[in-house]
Design a protein around this motif. Structure first.
Motif, short mmCIF file in Angstrom:
data_model
loop_
_atom_site.label_atom_id
_atom_site.label_comp_id
_atom_site.label_asym_id
_atom_site.label_seq_id
_atom_site.Cartn_x
_atom_site.Cartn_y
_atom_site.Cartn_z
N TYR A 37 -6.40 -36.34 -25.49
CA TYR A 37 -5.94 -34.96 -25.76
C TYR A 37 -6.82 -34.30 -26.82
N LYS A 38 -7.14 -35.02 -27.86
CA LYS A 38 -7.99 -34.47 -28.92
C LYS A 38 -9.40 -34.20 -28.42
N ILE A 39 -9.91 -35.07 -27.56
CA ILE A 39 -11.26 -34.89 -27.01
C ILE A 39 -11.32 -33.67 -26.11
N ILE A 40 -10.27 -33.46 -25.31
CA ILE A 40 -10.23 -32.29 -24.43
C ILE A 40 -10.23 -31.00 -25.25
N ARG A 41 -9.49 -31.01 -26.34
CA ARG A 41 -9.40 -29.82 -27.19
C ARG A 41 -10.72 -29.55 -27.92
N GLU A 42 -11.45 -30.61 -28.22
CA GLU A 42 -12.71 -30.46 -28.97
C GLU A 42 -13.87 -30.45 -27.98
N LYS A 43 -14.38 -29.29 -27.68
CA LYS A 43 -15.45 -29.17 -26.71
C LYS A 43 -16.70 -29.89 -27.18
N ASN A 44 -17.41 -30.48 -26.23
CA ASN A 44 -18.67 -31.18 -26.50
C ASN A 44 -18.51 -32.37 -27.43
N HIS A 45 -17.35 -33.00 -27.39
CA HIS A 45 -17.18 -34.24 -28.14
C HIS A 45 -18.18 -35.27 -27.63
N LYS A 46 -18.73 -36.08 -28.51
CA LYS A 46 -19.82 -36.97 -28.11
C LYS A 46 -19.38 -38.05 -27.12
N PHE A 47 -18.05 -38.30 -27.03
CA PHE A 47 -17.58 -39.28 -26.05
C PHE A 47 -16.73 -38.62 -24.97
N GLN A 48 -16.97 -37.35 -24.75
CA GLN A 48 -16.23 -36.63 -23.72
C GLN A 48 -16.49 -37.21 -22.34
N ASN A 49 -17.74 -37.53 -22.05
CA ASN A 49 -18.09 -38.03 -20.72
C ASN A 49 -17.62 -39.46 -20.48
N GLU A 50 -17.69 -40.29 -21.52
CA GLU A 50 -17.16 -41.65 -21.38
C GLU A 50 -15.65 -41.62 -21.11
N THR A 51 -14.98 -40.69 -21.80
CA THR A 51 -13.53 -40.54 -21.59
C THR A 51 -13.24 -40.12 -20.15
N PHE A 52 -14.02 -39.17 -19.66
CA PHE A 52 -13.86 -38.73 -18.27
C PHE A 52 -14.12 -39.89 -17.30
N LEU A 53 -15.14 -40.68 -17.58
CA LEU A 53 -15.47 -41.83 -16.72
C LEU A 53 -14.31 -42.81 -16.64
N ILE A 54 -13.73 -43.14 -17.78
CA ILE A 54 -12.64 -44.13 -17.82
C ILE A 54 -11.42 -43.63 -17.06
N TRP A 55 -11.04 -42.36 -17.31
CA TRP A 55 -9.83 -41.85 -16.66
C TRP A 55 -10.05 -41.58 -15.18
N LEU A 56 -11.28 -41.24 -14.79
CA LEU A 56 -11.57 -41.09 -13.37
C LEU A 56 -11.41 -42.44 -12.66
N GLY A 57 -11.93 -43.51 -13.29
CA GLY A 57 -11.76 -44.84 -12.72
C GLY A 57 -10.29 -45.21 -12.62
N PHE A 58 -9.53 -44.89 -13.66
CA PHE A 58 -8.10 -45.18 -13.65
C PHE A 58 -7.40 -44.41 -12.53
N LEU A 59 -7.78 -43.14 -12.34
CA LEU A 59 -7.17 -42.33 -11.30
C LEU A 59 -7.46 -42.91 -9.91
N ILE A 60 -8.68 -43.37 -9.70
CA ILE A 60 -9.04 -43.97 -8.40
C ILE A 60 -8.17 -45.20 -8.14
N ILE A 61 -8.02 -46.03 -9.15
CA ILE A 61 -7.22 -47.25 -9.00
C ILE A 61 -5.75 -46.91 -8.78
N LEU A 62 -5.25 -45.92 -9.54
CA LEU A 62 -3.86 -45.48 -9.39
C LEU A 62 -3.61 -44.98 -7.98
N LEU A 63 -4.50 -44.15 -7.47
CA LEU A 63 -4.32 -43.61 -6.12
C LEU A 63 -4.39 -44.72 -5.06
#
Length: 466
Positions: free
Chosen positions: A345-371
């Motif tokens: 949540y904090k990363i989404i609010r803070e644009k251009n956070h240095k680990f924004q893309n890693e966070t997206f990668l992890i949750w995208l993987g989680f979403l694929i597994i969840l689905l």
């Protein structure tokens, strides 16, 4: 004090090793681990994947022709068979006999659990510590975070018994660590080649041990590498350990030539081919056993009988709720992971956070597994404490908790984190009583009414106190 700094974190690892030495199962406790141990026994003693007459000890099996086989991915069983070969031929150690197969003490079972499962768990903690070192966190925060992963997630109860999820999750996180190393050590191209090779090796091991989770990240990591290698004329400057480590950088990994991708792919191909070769011996083709429903249909098949808890009977929304927050919920059994959601949540609010893309990668993987588990492969994992199919991705999700400690957190945050950690440890300890928890209990009230309780946490508590 300097001496203590030098030996840190050795005392923590010694604590975990001693803990695992005492907690690791020395017997076969479920049809799940029995399916793998039976395969190891058949490979070593009879030279075949076929379970023969001992198939009656497990329901996790398929029948092809006249032979029964384990329905589990074969690579982990082959790895265990390599250990059992040495124990059987050089030390005369055996698995339990046919009449007392479950819960009978066996040194062979104990040692295989210790080497395969606990070895992977300790390796995970070691690489998690190495990851913490990339960020120059204070030692007290490192200690807190290590205990959070090691004691406050389902890794603790599941590291006492043979399963594929903790092992695959350990290898997956190690692969992710080398992705972070590429980002932090961008100046040396020889190191980049080495890190790509190691990342590919460990993620491919994860893939053949836990197919849905591992294969998802084999693909996602490759896409990330290809995307970064395709970007032109951009200078990515970033350093983890320096004082400027909090600067915002909107990049995922250091740019490198596309030809470097071969180092990532190189170890993946032979490991996948080995898996396919073993799978061919079992199913007759390259598809895993779960995709051959016809092999699960035979006289007396467990899968032909009404189950105590059947996800198919639940709506999609109820099933999704249960595996996330409800009776088998990832965040119910490991509430420490809620801090990862807060970090997101904090990363989404803070644009251009240095680990924004890693966070997206992890949750995208989680979403694929969840689905996958919501749409394609409904189920609660059978007799299991919590939703065991999410365990392999747990370390990656937990990684996001580190982001809270980049800057000194407030005392209030530390107190809340500690309280939630204590709660998480308590839930893990309940899982230690019976990791392969009976999902549903039939309870008869004093009034004679029958109540079905399909909640592994309550099931374990009930069994313990009753």
């Amino acid at each position: 004090m300097n001496y203590l700094n030098k030996i840190y974190p050795l005392p923590i690892f010694i604590l975990f090793i001693v803990l695992l030495l005492f907690l690791t199962n020395n017997g076969i406790h479920s049809v799940n681990d029995a399916s793998r141990f039976l395969t190891m026994e058949s490979l070593v003693e009879r030279g075949t994947f076929a379970l023969n007459e001992k198939h009656l000890h497990t329901t996790d099996k398929i029948k092809r022709g006249e032979n029964f086989y384990s329905s589990k991915p074969p690579v982990l069983s082959v790895m265990g068979a390599g250990i059992y070969y040495i124990l059987y031929h050089f030390f005369n150690l055996n698995f339990p006999n046919k009449t007392n197969y479950f819960f009978s003490p066996s040194l062979a079972v104990y040692l295989i659990n210790l080497i395969l499962v606990d070895g992977a768990f300790v390796l995970l903690l070691f690489y998690f510590y190495k990851t913490l070192n990339l960020f120059n966190l204070e030692r007290k925060y490192k200690t807190l975070l290590i205990f959070g992963l090691g004691l406050g997630t389902l890794y603790l109860p599941y590291s006492t018994t043979l399963n594929n999820h903790t092992i695959a999750g350990s290898f997956l996180f190690i692969s992710f660590y080398y992705l972070l190393k590429i980002k932090s050590d961008k100046s040396n191209h020889q190191n980049i080649k080495k890190y790509l090779l190691l990342s590919g090796f460990f993620v491919s091991l994860s893939a053949v041990i836990d197919l849905p989770t591992g294969l998802s990240f084999v693909f996602l990591f490759f896409v990330c590498f290809y995307y970064q290698a395709s970007k032109r004329n951009e200078n990515s400057k970033f350093s983890f350990p320096s004082e400027s480590r909090y600067q915002r950088v909107n990049t995922l990994f250091f740019k490198f030539s596309k030809k470097y991708l071969i180092y990532y792919v190189l170890p993946i191909l032979p490991i996948i081919l080995i898996h396919l070769f073993f799978n061919l011996q079992i199913t007759g083709d390259f598809l895993p056993a779960q995709f051959h429903r016809e092999y699960g249909v035979y006289e007396g098949s467990y899968w032909n009988q009404p189950q105590g808890i059947d996800a198919v009977r639940h709506s999609t929304w109820l099933y999704s709720f249960n595996i996330l927050l409800g009776s088998h919920g990832l965040f119910f059994y490991s509430p420490i992971l809620l801090f990862s959601l807060y970090a997101t949540y904090k990363i989404i609010r803070e644009k251009n956070h240095k680990f924004q893309n890693e966070t997206f990668l992890i949750w995208l993987g989680f979403l694929i597994i969840l689905l996958f588990y919501v749409i394609k492969f409904r189920g609660y994992g059978g007799t299991a404490y919590g939703f065991r199919w999410f365990i392999a991705i747990t370390p990656l999700i937990y990684f996001l908790s580190i982001l809270h400690f980049f800057q000194k957190p407030s005392d209030k945050f530390i107190n809340i984190f500690t309280l939630v950690l204590i709660l998480s440890i308590g839930l893990s300890i309940v899982g230690l009583y019976n990791t392969w928890s009976v999902p549903c209990l039939t309870i008869k009230t004093p009034q004679g009414d029958i109540i079905n309780v399909c909640f592994p946490f309550l099931s374990n508590l009930y069994q313990y106190f009753i």
